[in-house]
Design a protein around this motif. Structure first.
Motif, PDB file in Angstrom:
ATOM      1  N   MET A 484     -10.818   2.345   2.068  1.00 37.46           N
ATOM      2  CA  MET A 484     -10.370   3.622   1.517  1.00 37.46           C
ATOM      3  C   MET A 484      -9.874   4.601   2.576  1.00 37.46           C
ATOM      4  SD  MET A 484     -10.425   3.373  -1.715  1.00 37.46           S
ATOM      5  CE  MET A 484     -10.116   5.090  -2.131  1.00 37.46           C
ATOM      6  N   LEU A 485     -10.253   4.398   3.842  1.00 30.02           N
ATOM      7  CA  LEU A 485      -9.769   5.283   4.894  1.00 30.02           C
ATOM      8  C   LEU A 485      -8.241   5.276   4.996  1.00 30.02           C
ATOM      9  CD1 LEU A 485     -12.475   4.793   7.674  1.00 30.02           C
ATOM     10  CD2 LEU A 485     -11.739   6.992   6.728  1.00 30.02           C
ATOM     11  N   PRO A 486      -7.585   4.107   5.097  1.00 27.68           N
ATOM     12  CA  PRO A 486      -6.113   4.112   5.126  1.00 27.68           C
ATOM     13  C   PRO A 486      -5.499   4.640   3.832  1.00 27.68           C
ATOM     14  CG  PRO A 486      -6.976   2.020   5.944  1.00 27.68           C
ATOM     15  CD  PRO A 486      -8.116   2.753   5.318  1.00 27.68           C
ATOM     16  N   ALA A 490      -2.988   7.715   3.364  1.00 27.43           N
ATOM     17  CA  ALA A 490      -1.726   7.624   2.619  1.00 27.43           C
ATOM     18  C   ALA A 490      -1.578   8.791   1.649  1.00 27.43           C
ATOM     19  CB  ALA A 490      -1.665   6.303   1.864  1.00 27.43           C
ATOM     20  N   LEU A 491      -2.668   9.240   1.074  1.00 20.38           N
ATOM     21  CA  LEU A 491      -2.629  10.400   0.186  1.00 20.38           C
ATOM     22  C   LEU A 491      -2.123  11.619   0.946  1.00 20.38           C
ATOM     23  CD1 LEU A 491      -3.382  11.758  -2.540  1.00 20.38           C
ATOM     24  CD2 LEU A 491      -5.664  12.137  -1.603  1.00 20.38           C
ATOM     25  N   ALA A 497      -1.637  14.886  -1.165  1.00 23.35           N
ATOM     26  CA  ALA A 497      -2.683  15.905  -1.021  1.00 23.35           C
ATOM     27  C   ALA A 497      -2.091  17.301  -1.070  1.00 23.35           C
ATOM     28  CB  ALA A 497      -3.437  15.685   0.294  1.00 23.35           C
ATOM     29  N   GLU A 498      -0.906  17.460  -0.466  1.00 24.35           N
ATOM     30  CA  GLU A 498      -0.244  18.773  -0.473  1.00 24.35           C
ATOM     31  C   GLU A 498       0.162  19.173  -1.885  1.00 24.35           C
ATOM     32  OE1 GLU A 498       3.488  21.064   1.714  1.00 24.35           O
ATOM     33  OE2 GLU A 498       3.064  18.956   2.140  1.00 24.35           O
ATOM     34  N   ILE A 499       0.620  18.200  -2.685  1.00 24.81           N
ATOM     35  CA  ILE A 499       1.014  18.489  -4.071  1.00 24.81           C
ATOM     36  C   ILE A 499      -0.190  18.989  -4.877  1.00 24.81           C
ATOM     37  CG2 ILE A 499       1.794  17.431  -6.230  1.00 24.81           C
ATOM     38  CD1 ILE A 499       3.576  15.606  -4.538  1.00 24.81           C
ATOM     39  N   ALA A 535     -16.467   7.467  -1.139  1.00 24.64           N
ATOM     40  CA  ALA A 535     -15.107   7.463  -1.676  1.00 24.64           C
ATOM     41  C   ALA A 535     -14.689   8.861  -2.092  1.00 24.64           C
ATOM     42  CB  ALA A 535     -15.019   6.505  -2.861  1.00 24.64           C
ATOM     43  N   ALA A 536     -15.613   9.621  -2.687  1.00 25.75           N
ATOM     44  CA  ALA A 536     -15.303  10.991  -3.089  1.00 25.75           C
ATOM     45  C   ALA A 536     -14.937  11.839  -1.870  1.00 25.75           C
ATOM     46  CB  ALA A 536     -16.484  11.604  -3.829  1.00 25.75           C
ATOM     47  N   ALA A 537     -15.683  11.693  -0.787  1.00 26.00           N
ATOM     48  CA  ALA A 537     -15.397  12.455   0.429  1.00 26.00           C
ATOM     49  C   ALA A 537     -14.054  12.059   1.029  1.00 26.00           C
ATOM     50  CB  ALA A 537     -16.517  12.242   1.448  1.00 26.00           C
ATOM     51  N   LEU A 538     -13.769  10.768   1.043  1.00 20.26           N
ATOM     52  CA  LEU A 538     -12.505  10.288   1.594  1.00 20.26           C
ATOM     53  C   LEU A 538     -11.301  10.823   0.820  1.00 20.26           C
ATOM     54  CD1 LEU A 538     -13.472   6.562   2.302  1.00 20.26           C
ATOM     55  CD2 LEU A 538     -12.710   8.225   4.014  1.00 20.26           C
ATOM     56  N   LEU A 539     -11.422  10.892  -0.492  1.00 15.84           N
ATOM     57  CA  LEU A 539     -10.304  11.335  -1.327  1.00 15.84           C
ATOM     58  C   LEU A 539     -10.131  12.851  -1.303  1.00 15.84           C
ATOM     59  CD1 LEU A 539     -10.783   9.020  -4.445  1.00 15.84           C
ATOM     60  CD2 LEU A 539      -9.093   8.804  -2.621  1.00 15.84           C
ATOM     61  N   MET A 540     -11.242  13.579  -1.226  1.00 14.84           N
ATOM     62  CA  MET A 540     -11.164  15.032  -1.331  1.00 14.84           C
ATOM     63  C   MET A 540     -10.922  15.720   0.010  1.00 14.84           C
ATOM     64  SD  MET A 540     -11.303  15.562  -4.510  1.00 14.84           S
ATOM     65  CE  MET A 540     -11.340  17.357  -4.428  1.00 14.84           C
TER      66      MET A 540
END
Length: 618
Positions: A484-486, A490-491, A497-499, A535-540
């Motif tokens: 999930m790191l890569p 990519a987000l 993430a900016e959107i 996963a929540a931390a990685l995405l947020m």
């Protein structure tokens, strides 16, 4: 595959992949590590993640640190911590509030210096023993204990994976990671408030499951045991117990063999059966019919009331069912080495059956019964695929059972005097850990290097056997993080993430910035209740960074919001491994968690937000 040929913007593709990934996480049909790996490979094939850096996550400092902390935590478990804690905690007496204060307070402290799941694993058997000795419902102790382990993880860098992830993310952006105790001002405030709420008020919101939650009730073994006699014509006559199991093609453990008034436990009986032997085993109507049809064994008839009761006693208090009575007479289970254990989240037993594990042949364990969600499973033992949180009733040799349970990844729950692992090496283990902390505090070594060195030294000097060190590394969590790191990067690089951040900024333009912080907190907390907290931390984290940039304020409070809220999965049993681990022993249902978890989440939010803004101003 070229992005141009698809006709979709990179950010759109990232949203699609993440949406499908989150849906798969919530569905739960496939393990989260496989889902994360699929998301990674899909991102590579779509050109969102460069192929040459697809697996760079496996060497990421955050992943290495998590693995090292897991090894060190297992070293604490094996070094005698259980005995030291149990001897002190069990002295608190019968007052429930004092029991909760000591148990939850201890797990809060331990979770700050070791993996929070490992801290819970140490205290879960202690809590079960305390509940039994003081006739307290385990359900009143176990959910507060699990939530306490989550709160304690907030206090230091190594307490929980989200802290390590957020620290590493900050280092990538600013060039400086959060330190070992950077999380402490906020974490201690939140953990202290949560502890006070749980001990004074929260425990009243947990269900009291005095019947189902009690493993004595779930495994009322004595009332299910029957005695079968080997006759001259029985096919079992002349067979060994392994041959008998092969003949039956069924998992029906023989708990004891009575011969000439001497009873030997089934695991220690290696001879052949002969006429007159009495087999003590647990069997229902279907199994009794199978035993009679295939090997000619039938239940010993109970004496009629007018008969001399001593005749029944001579045969070992027959467990056969009386005619016209719907309950068998209890059979003495003394000396049968029956033990209860719960399946951990990192257990090799997960999603595997008795036959696949070869429990008896490889580990010397007889499976007697399985309970799930507080109720005993009625299906055949051979058909059961074990799940995290299952409570197992097992039989085995006292000399071997501790090693077998450790290898399998199970926590013993029974009131017994087993010492897991090697002799006490607590002082050495603590000394190694303390040196690693000092190296981190004075910037002598990065966290990943310091923790890895400590783990290596622990293995080299024998605090933890090498085999146990490898088993301590939670493979699914490591794969999840590395994959999930890569995808999380990519987000950010795709503009996704900016959107999201711009949408939140547009929505909150007429509101104070604090409202956006509350929204970020709630969104991350809700996400952590349905997916892994890492996963929540990685995405947020990328979204939080974009929000901070959009508001043109400091990055730190936004990252701290994500770190705290990602570790506060109090609403469901699937949000965190600690919650899942107490599901079976506590006899909880899925809907029980929010009753304590929702008010506790509100307490955390109310305390954390001002504490974060005080410690990390905008």
């Amino acid at each position: 595959m070229a992005l141009e040929s698809i006709g979709l913007a990179p950010s759109t593709l990232v949203f699609i992949i993440l949406g499908l990934t989150l849906g798969a996480f919530i569905w739960g049909r496939f393990r989260y590590d496989l889902v994360a790996l699929t998301a990674l490979l899909a991102s590579v094939m779509l050109g969102l993640v460069p192929a040459d850096s697809a697996f760079a996550g496996f060497g990421h400092p955050a992943v290495i640190t998590v693995a090292a902390v897991l090894v060190l935590s297992r070293g604490f478990e094996r070094s005698g911590v259980v005995d030291v804690i149990a001897n002190q905690v069990l002295k608190v007496g019968e007052r429930l509030l004092l029991q909760l204060l000591v148990l939850v307070g201890t797990v809060v402290v331990l979770s700050g210096i070791m993996n929070n799941v490992g801290a819970l694993a140490l205290l879960l058997p202690v809590a079960m023993r305390m509940a039994r000795e003081h006739n307290t419902s385990p359900s009143l102790l176990l959910m507060p204990l699990a939530f306490g382990s989550l709160l304690g993880g907030l206090t230091t860098l190594i307490g929980t994976p989200p802290n390590i992830i957020i620290s590493s993310y900050r280092g990538n952006i600013t060039g400086e990671n959060f330190g070992m105790f950077s999380f402490s001002p906020v974490g201690i405030a939140v953990a202290g408030a949560g502890l006070a709420f749980i001990v004074l008020i929260g425990w009243r919101l947990t269900p009291k499951r005095s019947g189902k939650a009690s493993t004595e009730e779930m495994f009322d073994t004595a009332n299910y045991l029957v005695e079968l006699k080997v006759t001259e014509d029985s096919k079992a006559n002349g067979l060994t117990l392994p041959q008998l199991r092969d003949e039956l093609e069924e998992t029906i453990p023989v708990l004891a063999v009575v011969r000439d008034d001497n009873r030997r436990a089934g695991y220690s009986f290696h001879g052949i059966l002969r006429e007159g032997d009495i087999l003590l085993l647990e069997a229902g109507p279907d199994e009794l019919k199978l035993l009679e049809d295939k090997v000619g064994l039938s239940a010993i008839a109970e004496p009629e009331p007018e008969d001399d009761p001593s005749e029944g006693e001579a045969s070992g208090n027959s467990g056969a069912e009386k005619e016209g009575d719907d309950k068998r007479q209890p059979v003495d289970t003394e000396g049968l080495q029956l033990i209860e254990a719960v399946v951990r989240n990192d257990s090799m037993m997960n999603n595997r059956s008795v036959k696949q594990l070869r429990l008896n042949q490889q580990f010397g364990l007889h499976l007697v019964a399985v309970a799930r969600d507080g109720s005993r499973l009625k299906q055949r033992l051979r058909d059961i695929r074990f799940q995290t949180g299952d409570v197992l009733l097992l039989q085995g040799s006292e000399k071997e059972i501790s090693d077998s349970l450790s290898t399998l990844g199970c926590l013993p729950l029974a009131n017994r005097e087993l010492h897991l692992g090697q002799p006490r090496k607590l002082a050495i283990s603590i000394g190694i850990f303390a040196l690693a902390i000092v190296a981190m505090l004075f910037d002598l070594l990065p966290a990943a290097v310091a923790m890895s060195t400590a783990a290596l030294v622990s293995l080299l000097i024998g605090v933890l056997p090498l085999r146990d060190g490898y088993q301590a590394i939670d493979g699914p969590v490591i794969v999840l993080l590395a994959a999930m790191l890569p995808v999380g990067e990519a987000l950010e690089t795709s503009g996704g993430a900016e959107i999201i951040a711009n949408s939140l900024l547009t929505f909150g333009v007429d509101w104070p910035i604090y409202v956006s912080l509350v929204g970020l907190f709630v969104l991350t907390m809700l996400l952590s209740n349905v997916v892994n907290n890492a996963a929540a931390a990685l995405l947020m984290a990328p979204i939080a960074a974009s929000l901070a940039q959009g508001f043109d304020v400091s990055l730190d409070p936004f990252l701290m919001i994500v770190a705290v809220s990602a570790s506060c999965a109090f609403l469901t049993p699937i949000g965190h491994q600690s919650n899942t681990l107490v599901l079976g022993p506590g006899g909880y249902s899925f809907g029980d968690y929010w009753k304590l978890g929702l008010p506790l989440s509100i307490v955390v939010l109310v305390v954390a937000l001002p504490a974060i803004l005080w410690a990390w101003p905008l």
